[in-house]
Design an enzyme around this catalytic site. Structure first.
Site, PDB file in Angstrom:
ATOM      1  N   GLU A 163       0.785  -1.237   0.000  1.00 36.43           N
ATOM      2  CA  GLU A 163       0.000   0.000   0.000  1.00 36.43           C
ATOM      3  C   GLU A 163       0.821   1.293   0.000  1.00 36.43           C
ATOM      4  OE1 GLU A 163      -2.967  -0.305   3.080  1.00 36.43           O
ATOM      5  OE2 GLU A 163      -4.122  -1.774   1.933  1.00 36.43           O
ATOM      6  N   GLU A 170      -5.742  -7.983  -0.695  1.00 30.84           N
ATOM      7  CA  GLU A 170      -6.538  -7.805   0.523  1.00 30.84           C
ATOM      8  C   GLU A 170      -7.991  -7.561   0.170  1.00 30.84           C
ATOM      9  OE1 GLU A 170      -5.150  -4.908   3.310  1.00 30.84           O
ATOM     10  OE2 GLU A 170      -3.045  -5.556   3.175  1.00 30.84           O
TER      11      GLU A 170
END
Length: 420
Positions: A159, A271
């Site tokens: 991320e 995710e």
């Protein structure tokens, strides 16, 4: 009129994209090594690693891909320094335990393009932390880990977000790729998107990642998808308060899926997760996973791991009781994927294809060619993308090819055409 070297043109469908087969499995994030704000912290106090019992549980559920988050500060306590041997051993212990269970592992550097120095978080591109520092880490990790055959991919950064202008994610990712490939040309490299790897914002922040160069042609692009209002995965409100609906996951992942298809690239959703406090969340998860399968994309659920407690997204079992989300995950491991279509026709010579046993083994049986014969694989732009040597009537190691159209040649003979 045919030339003296009679040609064989075989059109067949061969998908190298993602599915829920053994080669490209669905799985789970086993968090714990990323825990704790104290860096590097103390093992067993601030953070932990998944146990063999956990691997046994998720393997029994068919989740054979483990995304393993770990921290830069722990594996390399000093920038440009040696790797921490204790931490490296812990990672290798997980790899070995997973390999003993025929499970694959993604090594996920869970650092958001940041590093804690003297208790303060600094970002890549600052005066204290450069792109060269992260390249150094991955260059050294590749040396240490390249011989582990069950590494599904190097997840080079979790991320990335809110980066500095002098260190855009594209430049950082390219440097990491270059560093890894100096020592390891075989392992997949998984590149998360910018802006928290958002699938929904992919075109705005991550479109340029299609221009990354990997000489091994083994890049996989990673997006994250959550179904709450701000897509953060915190799920602070109810299903209705978060503005959810049955196909919200499908809509949010669409920019990423469309981008992969438009650019003929491989993708993965690292995710996704939902609470179990309203069955409508489970319906949204069910619809989402079905959509991923239809588009030949696999992923890892967030999250399992031994220290989650009552975390709302956790699928760590409560004693001997499965969490409600697990039934949805298992459902999609037990149903057939739409990605395994394979056919052949128009065989016109003594060289015969045997597509064995399915496309996800990434090898093709070719009868009529001797061991040692070289097959060259060209794309439609006339570029040589791979050369394979026939062994026991088989060419292997095709997993680096993206879905697409390729020409197979042996000397001056056309052997076949791969068509998506």
């Amino acid at each position: 009129m045919k030339p003296l070297n009679a040609y064989l043109l075989t059109v067949f469908t061969l998908l190298f994209g993602f599915s829920i087969t053994a080669q490209n499995p669905f799985g789970v994030n086993l968090a714990g090594a990323d825990f704790g704000s104290n860096m590097p912290g103390t093992f067993g106090v601030d953070y932990t690693y998944p146990t063999e019992n956990e691997l046994d549980y998720y393997k029994s559920k068919g989740l054979t891909l483990v995304r393993l988050p770990f921290k830069w500060e722990r594996i390399q306590p000093s920038l440009n320094g040696s790797l921490n041997l204790n931490e490296l051993r812990r990672i290798k212990d997980v790899l070995n335990a997973a390999e003993n269970r025929n499970m694959q592992v993604i090594l996920d550097l869970h650092n958001y393009c940041r590093y804690k120095l003297n208790g303060q978080e600094v970002i890549i591109g600052s005066s204290q932390l450069s792109i060269a520092h992260i390249k150094d880490l991955w260059t050294k990790l590749a040396i240490e880990l390249k011989d582990h055959s069950n590494i599904w991919g190097y997840g080079i950064m979790n991320e990335p977000h809110d980066l500095l202008a002098n260190a855009p994610w594209f430049d950082t990712a390219q440097n990491i790729i270059d560093g890894i490939r100096t020592n390891d040309t075989q392992t997949n490299i998984i590149v998360g998107g910018d802006s928290w790897s958002s699938a929904e914002r992919w075109m705005q922040y991550s479109d340029n990642l299609k221009n990354l160069n990997d000489p091994a042609n083994k890049l996989i692009f990673e997006a994250h998808v959550y179904f709450d209002n701000d897509a953060s995965g915190t799920y602070k409100g109810s299903y209705d308060a978060e503005g959810a609906y049955p196909n919200i996951g499908i809509d949010r992942v669409a920019p990423f899926v469309n981008w992969l298809q438009a650019n003929d690239l491989n993708g993965f959703v690292g995710e996704y997760g939902v609470p179990a406090n309203d069955n409508r969340w489970l319906t949204a998860l069910d619809n989402f996973l079905n959509h991923l399968k239809q588009n030949c994309i696999n992923g890892t659920y967030w999250a399992g791991g031994p220290w989650w407690g009552n975390y709302i997204l956790s699928v760590e079992p409560d004693g001997s009781t499965d969490k409600p989300q697990m039934a949805i995950l298992e459902k999609h491991l037990s149903t057939a994927s739409s990605c395994s279509t394979l056919s052949s026709n128009n065989i016109e010579s003594d060289i015969k294809f045997q597509l064995f046993p399915n496309p996800f083994n990434d090898h093709i049986m070719i009868k009529g060619l001797k061991t040692g014969a070289e097959i060259n694989i060209w794309d439609l732009q006339g570029r040589l993308v791979a050369s394979q040597v026939v062994e026991n009537s088989k060419i292997s190691n095709l997993d680096g090819l993206h879905s697409g159209v390729y020409i197979l040649k042996h000397e001056h003979k056309f052997i076949g055409r791969v068509v998506k």
